[in-house]
Design a protein around this motif. Structure first.
Motif, PDB file in Angstrom:
ATOM      1  N   GLN A  21      37.137  40.353  44.767  1.00  0.00           N
ATOM      2  CA  GLN A  21      38.422  40.524  44.892  1.00  0.00           C
ATOM      3  C   GLN A  21      39.139  39.314  45.573  1.00  0.00           C
ATOM      4  N   TYR A  72      43.169  37.461  46.643  1.00  0.00           N
ATOM      5  CA  TYR A  72      44.480  37.846  46.813  1.00  0.00           C
ATOM      6  C   TYR A  72      45.143  36.533  46.997  1.00  0.00           C
ATOM      7  N   GLN A  84      47.403  40.770  44.652  1.00  0.00           N
ATOM      8  CA  GLN A  84      45.747  40.957  44.198  1.00  0.00           C
ATOM      9  C   GLN A  84      45.718  40.167  42.723  1.00  0.00           C
ATOM     10  N   LYS A  96      40.650  42.223  40.741  1.00  0.00           N
ATOM     11  CA  LYS A  96      40.306  43.521  41.215  1.00  0.00           C
ATOM     12  C   LYS A  96      38.978  43.983  41.070  1.00  0.00           C
ATOM     13  N   ASP A  97      38.180  43.655  42.052  1.00  0.00           N
ATOM     14  CA  ASP A  97      36.836  44.477  42.168  1.00  0.00           C
ATOM     15  C   ASP A  97      35.961  44.229  40.694  1.00  0.00           C
TER      16      ASP A  97
END
Length: 226
Positions: free
Chosen positions: A13, A15, A23, A26-27
């Motif tokens: 992840q 930001y 963000q 994302k994962d």
């Protein structure tokens, strides 16, 4: 099974905080096999260049884990990462970043001279071998700025290979080339992956380039599509 994996990310992840918290990745979780030629695509703002910057260990401000050759790089100090990059990652950018006043072979030798694990003669022999592989042996003693754009990009690939990196990372490696030289560079990458087991990860906007790679990873709004 692990020995077949060149790179893996777990729950990555990222930001941005300026001007507001946002963000951008994302994962993300995925693996890249040794000898795989992979393209990273997505529209402008999708996060692909940010992802490449993290994969190359240049950006350490993220959450999750990054492994290259089964080495956990997350959390390592900058000097450790710099040493790891020079030994394990080769870079090919949209612009070749050659030193124009240096000869072709001197440009190719530079990362190995910095690494200091081989003698000058060994490095020079390896550089000449790489130039021969890329059809540039006859250009070795020329100044880099005397070569065509396509030739200069091939010199950049020879330089990226000098330390036998685990992975070559390309940031729009054909973005500054015409269609003929784009095809030449693509074929070089393809051969490196197939014949030498070289792992290649390239960010590209070129749909034809991407379509002919072993695999495509597409990002949209920081999420993996495939």
């Amino acid at each position: 099974m692990k020995e077949t994996i060149a790179l893996s990310v777990n729950h990555l992840q990222k930001y941005f905080y300026v001007p507001n918290k946002f963000q951008v990745l994302k994962d993300l979780s995925f693996e890249v096999k040794k000898g795989e030629f992979l393209s990273l695509i997505g529209k402008s703002g999708s996060g692909k260049s940010t992802l490449l910057y993290i994969l190359s260990t240049m950006d350490t401000d993220y959450q999750g884990e990054l492994f290259i050759n089964n080495v956990l790089l997350t959390g390592k100090k900058q000097n450790e990462l710099a040493a790891f990059r020079n030994s394990n990652i080769g870079f090919v950018f949209q612009f070749h970043y050659l030193l124009p006043e240096f000869s072709v072979i001197d440009n190719v030798m530079l990362p190995a001279l910095k690494l200091k694990t081989k003698s000058y003669d060994e490095i020079r022999a390896k550089a000449m071998e790489n130039l021969n592989l890329l059809g540039l042996k006859e250009q070795a003693e020329k100044q880099a700025n005397k070569l065509s754009g396509g030739q200069q990009q091939r010199v950049a690939i020879a330089r990226a290979l000098i330390n036998d990196p685990a992975i070559i990372m390309g940031d729009e490696p054909t973005g500054n080339l015409d269609s003929k030289n784009t095809q030449i560079v693509f074929e070089i990458f393809k051969e490196l992956a197939k014949e030498r087991g070289q792992t290649i990860i390239a960010v590209t906007h070129d749909d034809d380039f991407a379509a002919n790679c072993d695999r495509i990873i597409e990002l949209q709004d920081g999420v993996l599509l495939k």
